[in-house]
Design a protein around this motif. Sequence first.
Motif, PDB file in Angstrom:
ATOM      1  N   VAL A 169     -32.744 -27.907 -16.533  1.00  0.00           N
ATOM      2  CA  VAL A 169     -33.703 -27.508 -17.562  1.00  0.00           C
ATOM      3  C   VAL A 169     -34.445 -28.745 -18.031  1.00  0.00           C
ATOM      4  O   VAL A 169     -33.820 -29.739 -18.411  1.00  0.00           O
ATOM      5  CB  VAL A 169     -32.981 -26.838 -18.747  1.00  0.00           C
ATOM      6  CG1 VAL A 169     -33.981 -26.497 -19.851  1.00  0.00           C
ATOM      7  CG2 VAL A 169     -32.238 -25.592 -18.283  1.00  0.00           C
ATOM      8  N   ARG A 187     -37.332 -30.063 -20.772  1.00  0.00           N
ATOM      9  CA  ARG A 187     -37.963 -29.664 -22.024  1.00  0.00           C
ATOM     10  C   ARG A 187     -39.252 -30.447 -22.242  1.00  0.00           C
ATOM     11  O   ARG A 187     -39.243 -31.672 -22.254  1.00  0.00           O
ATOM     12  CB  ARG A 187     -37.009 -29.940 -23.193  1.00  0.00           C
ATOM     13  CG  ARG A 187     -35.818 -29.005 -23.182  1.00  0.00           C
ATOM     14  CD  ARG A 187     -34.676 -29.491 -24.038  1.00  0.00           C
ATOM     15  NE  ARG A 187     -33.628 -28.481 -24.062  1.00  0.00           N
ATOM     16  CZ  ARG A 187     -32.796 -28.268 -23.036  1.00  0.00           C
ATOM     17  NH1 ARG A 187     -32.896 -28.986 -21.933  1.00  0.00           N
ATOM     18  NH2 ARG A 187     -31.891 -27.312 -23.116  1.00  0.00           N
ATOM     19  N   HIS A 198     -39.981 -25.029 -21.940  1.00  0.00           N
ATOM     20  CA  HIS A 198     -38.958 -25.465 -20.997  1.00  0.00           C
ATOM     21  C   HIS A 198     -39.367 -25.102 -19.568  1.00  0.00           C
ATOM     22  O   HIS A 198     -40.149 -24.186 -19.348  1.00  0.00           O
ATOM     23  CB  HIS A 198     -37.611 -24.802 -21.317  1.00  0.00           C
ATOM     24  CG  HIS A 198     -37.028 -25.240 -22.626  1.00  0.00           C
ATOM     25  ND1 HIS A 198     -35.726 -24.996 -22.991  1.00  0.00           N
ATOM     26  CD2 HIS A 198     -37.577 -25.918 -23.668  1.00  0.00           C
ATOM     27  CE1 HIS A 198     -35.499 -25.496 -24.192  1.00  0.00           C
ATOM     28  NE2 HIS A 198     -36.610 -26.054 -24.628  1.00  0.00           N
ATOM     29  N   VAL A 230     -37.440 -24.534 -15.671  1.00  0.00           N
ATOM     30  CA  VAL A 230     -36.147 -24.318 -15.023  1.00  0.00           C
ATOM     31  C   VAL A 230     -36.280 -24.561 -13.532  1.00  0.00           C
ATOM     32  O   VAL A 230     -37.232 -24.086 -12.903  1.00  0.00           O
ATOM     33  CB  VAL A 230     -35.652 -22.878 -15.274  1.00  0.00           C
ATOM     34  CG1 VAL A 230     -34.496 -22.533 -14.346  1.00  0.00           C
ATOM     35  CG2 VAL A 230     -35.237 -22.705 -16.717  1.00  0.00           C
ATOM     36  N   HIS A 238     -38.987 -20.597 -23.576  1.00  0.00           N
ATOM     37  CA  HIS A 238     -37.665 -20.916 -23.043  1.00  0.00           C
ATOM     38  C   HIS A 238     -36.984 -19.677 -22.455  1.00  0.00           C
ATOM     39  O   HIS A 238     -35.773 -19.680 -22.268  1.00  0.00           O
ATOM     40  CB  HIS A 238     -36.783 -21.528 -24.130  1.00  0.00           C
ATOM     41  CG  HIS A 238     -36.578 -20.621 -25.295  1.00  0.00           C
ATOM     42  ND1 HIS A 238     -37.361 -20.656 -26.427  1.00  0.00           N
ATOM     43  CD2 HIS A 238     -35.685 -19.622 -25.499  1.00  0.00           C
ATOM     44  CE1 HIS A 238     -36.964 -19.728 -27.266  1.00  0.00           C
ATOM     45  NE2 HIS A 238     -35.950 -19.084 -26.726  1.00  0.00           N
ATOM     46  N   SER A 239     -37.750 -18.640 -22.157  1.00  0.00           N
ATOM     47  CA  SER A 239     -37.176 -17.396 -21.644  1.00  0.00           C
ATOM     48  C   SER A 239     -37.759 -17.085 -20.275  1.00  0.00           C
ATOM     49  O   SER A 239     -38.983 -17.135 -20.094  1.00  0.00           O
ATOM     50  CB  SER A 239     -37.460 -16.246 -22.612  1.00  0.00           C
ATOM     51  OG  SER A 239     -36.818 -16.479 -23.847  1.00  0.00           O
ATOM     52  N   PHE A 240     -36.884 -16.711 -19.344  1.00  0.00           N
ATOM     53  CA  PHE A 240     -37.285 -16.583 -17.949  1.00  0.00           C
ATOM     54  C   PHE A 240     -36.682 -15.330 -17.331  1.00  0.00           C
ATOM     55  O   PHE A 240     -35.598 -14.890 -17.716  1.00  0.00           O
ATOM     56  CB  PHE A 240     -36.819 -17.805 -17.153  1.00  0.00           C
ATOM     57  CG  PHE A 240     -37.317 -19.099 -17.713  1.00  0.00           C
ATOM     58  CD1 PHE A 240     -38.533 -19.642 -17.283  1.00  0.00           C
ATOM     59  CD2 PHE A 240     -36.601 -19.770 -18.703  1.00  0.00           C
ATOM     60  CE1 PHE A 240     -38.997 -20.830 -17.817  1.00  0.00           C
ATOM     61  CE2 PHE A 240     -37.069 -20.956 -19.239  1.00  0.00           C
ATOM     62  CZ  PHE A 240     -38.273 -21.496 -18.807  1.00  0.00           C
TER      63      PHE A 240
END
Lengths: 296, 296, 296, 296
Positions: free
Chosen positions: B20, B22, B27, B29, B118-120
């Motif tokens: 990860v 930032r 973020h 990934v 930050h969501s995938f």
Amino acid sequence: MPVVLGPNRYGKAETRLVRVVRDGGVHHVKDVTVGSALSGDMEAVHRTGDNAAVLPTDTQKNTVYAFARKHGVAEIEDFAILLARHYVESQPTVHHARVEIEEYFWDRIPVAGEGGGHSFVRSGREVRTCAVHHDRDGTTTVVSGLRDLVVLNSTDSEFSGFIEDEYTTLPPTKDRVLATAVSARWRHPPVAAGRGTAYGESYDEVRRHLLGAFAETYSLSLQQTLYAMGERVLNAREEVCEVRLAMPNKHHFLVDLTPFGLDNPNEVFYAADRPYGLIEGSVLRDDAPDARFAWE
Amino acid sequence: MPVVLGPNRYGKAETRLVRVVRDGGVHHVKDVTVGSALSGDMEAVHRTGDNAAVLPTDTQKNTVYAFARKHGVAEIEDFAILLARHYVESQPTVHHARVEIEEYFWDRIPVAGEGGGHSFVRSGREVRTCAVHHDRDGTTTVVSGLRDLVVLNSTDSEFSGFIEDEYTTLPPTKDRVLATAVSARWRHPPVAAGRGTAYGESYDEVRRHLLGAFAETYSLSLQQTLYAMGERVLNAREEVCEVRLAMPNKHHFLVDLTPFGLDNPNEVFYAADRPYGLIEGSVLRDDAPDARFAWE
Amino acid sequence: MPVVLGPNRYGKAETRLVRVVRDGGVHHVKDVTVGSALSGDMEAVHRTGDNAAVLPTDTQKNTVYAFARKHGVAEIEDFAILLARHYVESQPTVHHARVEIEEYFWDRIPVAGEGGGHSFVRSGREVRTCAVHHDRDGTTTVVSGLRDLVVLNSTDSEFSGFIEDEYTTLPPTKDRVLATAVSARWRHPPVAAGRGTAYGESYDEVRRHLLGAFAETYSLSLQQTLYAMGERVLNAREEVCEVRLAMPNKHHFLVDLTPFGLDNPNEVFYAADRPYGLIEGSVLRDDAPDARFAWE
Amino acid sequence: MPVVLGPNRYGKAETRLVRVVRDGGVHHVKDVTVGSALSGDMEAVHRTGDNAAVLPTDTQKNTVYAFARKHGVAEIEDFAILLARHYVESQPTVHHARVEIEEYFWDRIPVAGEGGGHSFVRSGREVRTCAVHHDRDGTTTVVSGLRDLVVLNSTDSEFSGFIEDEYTTLPPTKDRVLATAVSARWRHPPVAAGRGTAYGESYDEVRRHLLGAFAETYSLSLQQTLYAMGERVLNAREEVCEVRLAMPNKHHFLVDLTPFGLDNPNEVFYAADRPYGLIEGSVLRDDAPDARFAWE
């Protein structure tokens, strides 16, 4: 800058064949999966889609079933040789054929009194394999094998004395569980003509020696065990000239029970999935004939 | 009759790494699986279990994680090159290293207003791959690739004019569904030094050309489609010198509905699992440099 | 319109445990996968993320390993009972626990002469299973089982006399291959206290009767075979009050060889993957006690 | 002690159906797998093998293909309703039918200029599902769903304040990776008559809300996230009365890099396979109608 066609092959993969043979009320089951791959005069089909040189993969499937009826399926190697030679000898555009077969084992279900003989339970032991090549120059190569033979030694295995670099944290161990799923393939010297080798008996014996060497080798590394297994087969079986082994190290990690006030004298293990070590190697006779395309 | 050690390698397979990064609240990934395989002075470990030449596979796993922190993971080819060179250059007993990496794609989940980033969600499209070799003679080879790119043309595919032997029952067809799961690997010319190629951009473009050629080729055989895909990549991307493709023919059989008084104008298909055709081929430049160990 | 929390549970799935017991040089291996699922006062954790009632799944994993050391792993049902009761009795917020265990079988590798006893080969036969519930009202339910017991009858199976509607094309048959992968679960009456049942012996006998009934039933339908298998177990084993079976019909289609001038007297079959028939049924004693949550 | 037949059903599982619809040169692909399970007057077939009440599973497969041609395949729920009602209404011995369908998504391959419209690439995103029951009392139940929707939050997830017993070693954390593969099923209130619900639009919206709630919930536990996801759907979609979720906790463990002199500020993770936490729960409206057999 011209573009050219490189190595190529095509065929039918995973044709599932089950053959039942009846000996009165006693039946026998042969359960195999067959794959064939042909190559030859295939420039046109790639460049223009002209299929004049192509024996359809559907026909290859049909051939498997028809040959099972015409010739039976004795040892998988013999059946693969029949098929491979047929494709090359019957089709001028096919210069080379590879036939791969897997066999699954069944045990007979015991039946009390009369009437048994047609009931089976899949044994679930390892899968038997073979890969046969036949080339129009007349050469036939035969590789026999097995996969998913899962074995474990609960002691007599160490691992120490290895390189320690700045990324090494593994402590040496004098007693560990050694477990692996053996994939083994063994090469027979080129077949001159006909069906010289008793492949079924050979299979049973090679398997027995692989297991024996695994069990009886005090192991300082999985490589040592691998080599011992190949060497044992070569020493015992003259019909084999090379053994190739792939053995994942199925790690069994000792669980740290000290937070719970418990010791763990090599008793409780966590069997991990990934990552895993993977050891691959070949062991062969000094004077083994050239393998040519046998391993492709 | 002495027994000798043939080709061999060992390493750590399937090390799962998620990194990860930032950038403030945004973020990124990177989700990969890394495998390494080393070879070199491995006679002793096989014959006697002497591990003095062995860098443990556990250390290889650690190295992956440490390198991810020290160097980041940009393009998978670059990360594989770093690792492969490290093993050979830091360990005199390691003469050759192969590093293979798979990458899985994630999309960002859109979030209304503030606070996103930050969501995938896993995209589930094909898997990106690479295989890098580094030898102590200084040669580095890089093969990029993808697998599980499943594609389908619902028309513009024929199959006819093929060989008909005594086992042929397949009728020719002028309109069929053509579906396959593409496995493609493409070779870059040897890397002289450093990181000359923009592998990420190259990947996107090769993928685009593979899809384009699949979609735009009026197909008389799957081999023709395969060749067209490889050729298109070579014509469009000078950083690629060879393309190898493996394409199973995922058969879609037209269902016979006449017993029910219904026609079936290429509308209702049964998608079969096994057996399946399997077409494999290489397309390369006439002047492609020798591949050496790139494909091993 | 208020929203409420319905049935829920949480736990640790697929904890891999291998335990080695040493009896001098003779070792014994127990290879199991354990899953636990807890429920109880879980309103707060769902609504606000307050974990005060939550025993972490990581702790459940630790408990499996610690219990393996403290109590050993005799029969999987007994180990599951121990765990399930522990969770409910030690944690006031846990009102109900389910523990599921799978066991994999190993055979001993025969070793010539001295020194054997610690080498094993995975047998690959079916997987043994159990599911145990314990509720804070004091009830414990035990369901034993197996899965992947693959069996085949090469004759003594018919299928005819079925409904024929406008979509029926299947011809009746008086002789077919009948093959299936048996999943069976059998319920023991509620356990009053302690470990009354010899689960290992019970397992061996139930398995023997399932196989026997499969082999000895002249089958007019797979449902008939299923019922006969359940009935045989109930008649033979008083510690069992209900048997549930799921049996996919693994179709073996006779290959039409007439295009090749060959007959096919029930000899050559194509073993299909999908679609498959799926037969599920329960056979139980008339006076079987209420199952409550045993099957959940 | 008489033995009786308990709950049972039979049917055809995993019938693979691909339907192509042509709108001029623009084609549409529907790719589904259908399973049906029937129950009713099945006492005789189990006890004596009398198949007079049995509609063969082969006929069920044929019906799927014939219905695809006769009625098309719009939304999978509508197609499942058609099939389930057909079996019950056309066969007096069939009292109850369950039809389950999975759908796989394809994207169109962009083609430059003219001639596109018939080329597709499998999207690989989640699988859409449904399960429909129809009973001869006239009740139809519809559950829609999805599986393999893999999601990850790289921050905004904590886990602390949990029970600590003697087997607890997990430290609390204020910042972790939260990843899961969502399996969700949502129940529609009983269908009165006809096809009232726009299932396709409903699916897209439910999926959007599941993702949105996952992304926007600051999570103190996976249970809290699960509940928030279900609650969001119920608040936003009046055609849904209950949501059931199963969410494995796909653990991402922070790698300890201190042995290598490196810190690891939530950057480098090991993605583990097994064991894994598994959280299951239902969220429903206070006044949700009785589910009856909808979830079976």
